[in-house]
Scaffold this active site. Structure first.
Site, PDB file in Angstrom:
ATOM      1  NE  ARG A  18      -2.098  -1.988   3.316  1.00 43.19           N
ATOM      2  CZ  ARG A  18      -2.504  -2.300   4.553  1.00 43.19           C
ATOM      3  NH1 ARG A  18      -3.642  -1.807   5.021  1.00 43.19           N
ATOM      4  NH2 ARG A  18      -1.765  -3.080   5.319  1.00 43.19           N
ATOM      5  CD  GLN A  77       6.973 -13.773   7.194  1.00 43.54           C
ATOM      6  OE1 GLN A  77       7.270 -12.602   7.401  1.00 43.54           O
ATOM      7  NE2 GLN A  77       5.740 -14.166   6.891  1.00 43.54           N
TER       8      GLN A  77
HETATM    9  C1  UD1 Z   1      -2.103  -5.758  10.986  1.00 43.30           C
HETATM   10  C2  UD1 Z   1      -3.167  -6.584  11.736  1.00 43.30           C
HETATM   11  C3  UD1 Z   1      -4.426  -5.732  11.903  1.00 43.30           C
HETATM   12  C4  UD1 Z   1      -4.058  -4.468  12.669  1.00 43.30           C
HETATM   13  C5  UD1 Z   1      -2.910  -3.702  11.985  1.00 43.30           C
HETATM   14  C6  UD1 Z   1      -2.418  -2.608  12.898  1.00 43.30           C
HETATM   15  C7  UD1 Z   1      -2.777  -8.909  11.048  1.00 43.30           C
HETATM   16  C8  UD1 Z   1      -3.258 -10.042  10.234  1.00 43.30           C
HETATM   17  N1  UD1 Z   1      -3.470  -7.779  10.965  1.00 43.30           N
HETATM   18  O1  UD1 Z   1      -2.669  -5.480   9.722  1.00 43.30           O
HETATM   19  O2  UD1 Z   1      -5.402  -6.459  12.609  1.00 43.30           O
HETATM   20  O3  UD1 Z   1      -5.199  -3.624  12.749  1.00 43.30           O
HETATM   21  O4  UD1 Z   1      -1.800  -4.586  11.756  1.00 43.30           O
HETATM   22  O5  UD1 Z   1      -1.469  -1.786  12.258  1.00 43.30           O
HETATM   23  O6  UD1 Z   1      -1.798  -9.043  11.756  1.00 43.30           O
HETATM   24  N2  UD1 Z   1       4.721  -8.408   8.253  1.00 43.30           N
HETATM   25  C9  UD1 Z   1       5.648  -9.440   8.288  1.00 43.30           C
HETATM   26  N3  UD1 Z   1       5.456 -10.524   7.479  1.00 43.30           N
HETATM   27  C10 UD1 Z   1       4.365 -10.629   6.676  1.00 43.30           C
HETATM   28  C11 UD1 Z   1       3.410  -9.611   6.673  1.00 43.30           C
HETATM   29  C12 UD1 Z   1       3.609  -8.511   7.490  1.00 43.30           C
HETATM   30  O7  UD1 Z   1       6.658  -9.338   8.981  1.00 43.30           O
HETATM   31  O8  UD1 Z   1       4.268 -11.658   5.978  1.00 43.30           O
HETATM   32  C13 UD1 Z   1       4.973  -7.231   9.073  1.00 43.30           C
HETATM   33  C14 UD1 Z   1       5.001  -5.956   8.217  1.00 43.30           C
HETATM   34  O9  UD1 Z   1       6.318  -5.680   7.785  1.00 43.30           O
HETATM   35  C15 UD1 Z   1       4.460  -4.901   9.174  1.00 43.30           C
HETATM   36  C16 UD1 Z   1       3.608  -5.692  10.147  1.00 43.30           C
HETATM   37  O10 UD1 Z   1       3.940  -7.055   9.980  1.00 43.30           O
HETATM   38  O11 UD1 Z   1       5.486  -4.242   9.873  1.00 43.30           O
HETATM   39  C17 UD1 Z   1       2.137  -5.476   9.878  1.00 43.30           C
HETATM   40  O12 UD1 Z   1       1.865  -5.853   8.558  1.00 43.30           O
HETATM   41  P1  UD1 Z   1       0.765  -5.113   7.702  1.00 43.30           P
HETATM   42  O13 UD1 Z   1       0.700  -5.748   6.377  1.00 43.30           O
HETATM   43  O14 UD1 Z   1       0.959  -3.658   7.761  1.00 43.30           O
HETATM   44  O15 UD1 Z   1      -0.534  -5.520   8.540  1.00 43.30           O
HETATM   45  P2  UD1 Z   1      -1.907  -4.790   8.507  1.00 43.30           P
HETATM   46  O16 UD1 Z   1      -2.630  -5.187   7.295  1.00 43.30           O
HETATM   47  O17 UD1 Z   1      -1.730  -3.350   8.782  1.00 43.30           O
HETATM   48 CA    CA Z   2      -0.026  -2.013   9.234  1.00 37.92          CA
END
Ligand code: UD1
Ligand code: CA
Length: 433
Positions: A18, A77
């Site tokens: 995004r 990961q």
């Molecule tokens: C996540 C939460 C959501 C919450 C929001 C708050 C989940 C499924 N959802 O959503 O409920 O409201 O955060 O900000 O957790 N990341 C990894 N590996 C991955 C995917 C993501 O390390 O495979 C890390 C990203 O780098 C990031 C964090 O996890 O720093 C959050 O990921 P993001 O995709 O932003 O989650 P949201 O959709 O915002």
């Molecule tokens: Ca987020």
């Protein structure tokens, strides 16, 4: 504060699509430092055991963070087989019984803000807030004062979408809860990802206590888009400037001033409107006038601007720098450079006056060269100093001179001018008057 009580895992492996950027989300900067830097910095104030999960652009993320910190465990990961925040928690091993999991896209978090998550013996504490516009966040479904589950926006029904209580993205687990539930996660959802948030509903179904902790957006805001990034920067700017003013810096129209987090001030300093001060600049007893830019430089007992530009690696002491003066990688002590100059790769000693429009010609098209200017030198307006060049003490350079000699010895006047000619009545003939 016992830093050996809690382990912290920071999730920083996601793409951040995004953000619409070729750069990994956690490497985008807020007030001069990467989002991930800010969150690691706050985490280190409360824990000695910090794990950062990486995958997308992992080499760049690890390299950048290792330039600041040498005590971080990085875990990679398997994002192809186990995508999502739950996938990120596979293969994590932590030292302590209590584990705080943070999203890497929360640059505004402070160590203070994390205090409420310490001490989650045998249950889960999760952060929530209420937002008028919950767009993008997971919705938190609470029944009978207990969190039941978290529904991601993409999986939510119309009714669930209208819920304004959202998951801020911070959880305190006990280690055994993670060990039990992470292997049980599935990717049966709209994004085909392993959601860490599903641990909540599974633990709840087993009767565990899930305590919601109401937090504020000022510190717990997640950054998903470039708009969020600029909102976060505004909040952090406000924090930085407020704290500087509290410690004694005078700022005029602070809302127009930008100061990065590594900048320090000492003594009585004034920063006028529109200034930008970045990097690890140090400002000591100085007056920075309107619309000046100072990058990674030291300014002591001096006045700068208005509209001056100090590029990185300048040391300016007891000096007056006026408008439209650009200085790069130079040391000026006890100098006056009042107007419209470029001083690059130079050392200028005390008592020296640099006239309007003086330029150090430091670049020959291939290499940069140095200019050394001694004490009490008077450099007339519009002179060009062709480097490499040394001007000894007590020298006068006449206005309009191009100095090409490599060295100008003490006591001389250096002058290079073509003799002025005047042609009688030329004006009247030319304009036919
Ligand atoms: C996540 C939460 C959501 C919450 C929001 C708050 C989940 C499924 N959802 O959503 O409920 O409201 O955060 O900000 O957790 N990341 C990894 N590996 C991955 C995917 C993501 O390390 O495979 C890390 C990203 O780098 C990031 C964090 O996890 O720093 C959050 O990921 P993001 O995709 O932003 O989650 P949201 O959709 O915002
Ligand atoms: Ca987020």
């Amino acid at each position: 504060m016992d830093k050996n009580k809690i382990s912290i895992v920071i999730l920083a492996a996601g793409k951040g699509s995004r953000m619409k950027s070729p750069k990994a989300k956690v490497l985008h900067t807020v007030c001069g430092k990467e989002m991930l830097y800010h969150i690691i910095k706050s985490s280190r104030e409360i824990s000695n055991d910090i794990t950062v999960v990486v995958a997308h652009q992992k080499d760049a993320v690890v390299k950048q963070m290792s330039s600041y910190f040498d005590d971080i465990n990085f875990v990679i990961q398997d994002a192809d087989n186990f995508p999502g925040t739950g996938g990120a928690m596979k293969n994590i091993s932590v030292k302590n019984e209590n584990v705080l999991v943070l999203n890497g896209d929360m640059p505004l978090l402070t160590a203070d803000a994390l205090q409420g998550f310490l001490g989650c013996d045998n249950g889960i504490i999760m952060s929530i807030f209420d937002l008028q516009n919950p767009d993008g966040y997971g919705r938190v479904i609470i029944e009978n004062n207990q969190v039941q589950r978290i529904v991601e926006q993409k999986d939510a029904s119309a009714k669930e979408l209208s819920v304004t209580t959202v998951n801020a993205g911070i959880y305190a687990f006990s280690k055994n809860i993670l060990e039990k539930y992470i292997p049980l996660l599935s990717n049966d959802n709209a994004q085909k990802e392993y959601y860490l948030t599903d641990v909540i509903s599974m633990a709840r179904a087993d009767g565990l206590n899930i305590s919601p902790l109401l937090v504020d957006e000022e510190r717990f805001k997640g950054v998903n888009s470039k708009k969020d990034l600029s909102d976060a920067e505004e909040i952090m700017q406000d924090r930085i400037k407020t704290s500087l003013m509290e410690s004694g810096v005078i700022m005029q129209l602070p809302s127009t001033i930008y100061i990065e987090e590594g900048v320090t001030f000492e003594g009585e300093c004034i920063v006028e409107n529109g200034c930008r001060i970045t990097g690890n600049s140090k400002i000591i007893n100085s007056h920075i006038k309107a619309h000046s830019v100072i990058e990674d430089s030291i300014v002591k007992n001096s006045d700068i601007g208005p509209l001056a530009h100090l590029r990185p690696a300048c040391v300016i002491e007891d000096t007056h720098i006026g408008n439209f003066v650009e200085i790069k990688k130079s040391t000026l002590k006890g100098v006056k450079a009042g107007h419209l100059s470029y001083i690059g790769d130079a050392t200028v000693d005390e008592g020296t006056n640099i006239g309007a429009g003086v330029i150090t010609c430091n670049y020959d098209g291939i290499k940069k060269h140095e200019t050394i200017i001694g004490k009490n030198v008077f450099i007339g307006s519009d002179s060009q100093l062709v480097a490499p060049l040394t001007i000894e003490d007590d020298v006068m350079i006449a206005a309009g001179t191009t100095v090409t000699s490599g060295r100008v010895e003490s006591g001389v006047l250096a002058i290079s001018r073509t003799k002025l000619r005047t042609i009688k009545d030329f004006y009247y003939k030319f304009f036919n008057k």
